[in-house]
Enzyme design. Sequence first.
Site, short mmCIF file in Angstrom:
data_model
loop_
_atom_site.label_atom_id
_atom_site.label_comp_id
_atom_site.label_asym_id
_atom_site.label_seq_id
_atom_site.Cartn_x
_atom_site.Cartn_y
_atom_site.Cartn_z
N GLU A 284 0.75 -1.34 -0.11
CA GLU A 284 -0.44 0.12 -0.36
C GLU A 284 1.04 1.03 0.21
O GLU A 284 -0.07 2.18 0.03
CB GLU A 284 -0.64 0.27 1.75
CG GLU A 284 -2.43 0.15 0.96
CD GLU A 284 -3.78 0.11 2.24
OE1 GLU A 284 -3.96 -0.68 1.82
OE2 GLU A 284 -2.89 0.36 3.80
N HIS A 305 5.58 -26.28 -2.77
CA HIS A 305 4.73 -27.59 -3.48
C HIS A 305 3.83 -26.42 -3.78
O HIS A 305 3.21 -26.82 -4.15
CB HIS A 305 4.70 -29.03 -2.02
CG HIS A 305 6.14 -29.39 -1.87
ND1 HIS A 305 6.44 -29.85 -2.32
CD2 HIS A 305 7.20 -28.82 -0.67
CE1 HIS A 305 7.47 -30.73 -1.84
NE2 HIS A 305 7.58 -29.99 -0.40
N LYS A 419 -14.20 1.48 -2.83
CA LYS A 419 -15.11 2.37 -1.76
C LYS A 419 -15.83 3.51 -3.08
O LYS A 419 -17.28 3.19 -2.12
CB LYS A 419 -14.22 2.82 -1.25
CG LYS A 419 -13.21 2.05 -0.41
CD LYS A 419 -12.91 3.15 0.92
CE LYS A 419 -11.98 2.40 1.77
NZ LYS A 419 -11.42 3.26 3.06
O1 PA5 Z 1 -2.79 1.27 6.14
C1 PA5 Z 1 -4.17 1.29 6.51
O2 PA5 Z 1 -4.02 3.15 6.04
C2 PA5 Z 1 -5.36 1.17 5.79
O3 PA5 Z 1 -5.05 -0.30 5.48
C3 PA5 Z 1 -6.92 0.59 6.62
O4 PA5 Z 1 -6.36 0.29 8.29
C4 PA5 Z 1 -7.25 0.32 6.43
O5 PA5 Z 1 -8.36 1.35 5.36
C5 PA5 Z 1 -8.87 0.89 7.77
O6 PA5 Z 1 -9.22 2.30 7.58
P1 PA5 Z 1 -10.01 2.17 8.99
O7 PA5 Z 1 -9.01 2.28 10.03
O8 PA5 Z 1 -10.03 3.51 8.96
O9 PA5 Z 1 -10.86 1.57 9.11
#
Ligand code: PA5
Length: 429
Positions: A284, A305, A419
């Site tokens: 990410e 495997h 989203k």
């Molecule tokens: O690293 C990040 O920012 C995301 O993976 C969030 O942790 C994830 O989308 C969850 O978001 P939130 O804590 O607002 O529910």
Amino acid sequence: MISINTDIAKEFISDEAYTESLEKCEEAFIQLKDKTGQGSEWLGWRDLLKSPNDALLEKISSLGRDIRNNADIFIVCGIGGSYLGAKAVIDALSPHFNKKGPEILFAGHHMGGKYLQELLSYIKTPKQDGTPKSVYINVISKSGSTLETALSFRMIREVMEELYKEKAADRIICTTSGEGGVLNGLIEEKGYRKFIIPEDVGGRFSVLTPVGLIPIAVAGIDIKTLFYGAVSAFNKYEGDATEIVKYAAVRRALHEKGITIDVFSCFEPELQSFGGWIQQLMGESEGKEGKGIFPTVAAFSTDLHSLGQFIQQGTRSLMETFIAVEKPISDLKVNSLEGDHDKLNYLAGNSFHEINTKARIGTTEAHKDGAVPIINLSLSSLNAEVIGELIYFFELLTGIFVYSLGVNPFNQPGVEDYKKAMYRLLGKD
Ligand code: PA5
């Protein structure tokens, strides 16, 4: 302690490419330290190690003890950075069987109706002695509105209110932003206990905040040792980050050469979930603007495997990062058996650790012959202190590597796209 060996990977890059990458990575580390890079308002994950909040660590440890003494089930309700870190640490450091303390379950990390329905029915079903189960939930969401988490929380909350009536609120712990968001409204209305996620720490960098520390403490892991393991890594690399900068430089030079996949492979199954955390942290952070190396996880020798064939002879665009533990984590040995009917006596006297080590060295030889650049990371042992070090190690590596690509590591604009499309299809305003 963590040691890095980049010798094999370096054989795949030229000295010029490495030197150019090294310069970029050195600059990137300075940007991180001086807070001059993109997204520098998200560097709280470094600050919290600079000045540890011991009172908060004590408060969370005590909450963890309290829940361990009172709960049969503890539900961690969160997605992405709001649960992967906790799961990584818990799986790395907990026994596989005969666990003490509450059963730790995860929710809010997908939209699977079957899973949630079965979870609701499981928590509603009384214990064998006919008494109701004692359930606690920690809902974790920085935004307070992530659909997967919010929806699961709504369903679980309903059942808990049915089970415990007005006492349900005592069993609900919320970890969220200081203010704003739907979850904060609910906390105010219902009086739930609340822990704050610092504004300047993003989800995937938040495992050492209450986000990760509460579930980890409930699992019976010493969060102070974990946290201070990270503090010691922070201090070490503030003093001299040469080895981690060099690692980032090798990875960057491989990226420039066209490597597109990094298979994080651990030889201890306990570290597989840690790979899941690395996958999110790096994926990410770096996967933007058409750049980055796609991080993926393999558990060896299991996946030798399944993925081994591809790694050995498939499309040559991947690298591997091996994570090994030097100190044996079990003393299980192979005995000599009379008759040697299964022809395994040649292994008699060897420990599983020794056999696993040979598997790793053999895999390294084979994959190197298959033209796979390999980075070797070695953990001195598997304990809370080393896992704390490893958390900061990967956070820092991510910051340096991603800055060296000229990318902001701390946002995730692409995640919004799914989203928006989903909410439009669901008819949300
Ligand atoms: O690293 C990040 O920012 C995301 O993976 C969030 O942790 C994830 O989308 C969850 O978001 P939130 O804590 O607002 O529910």
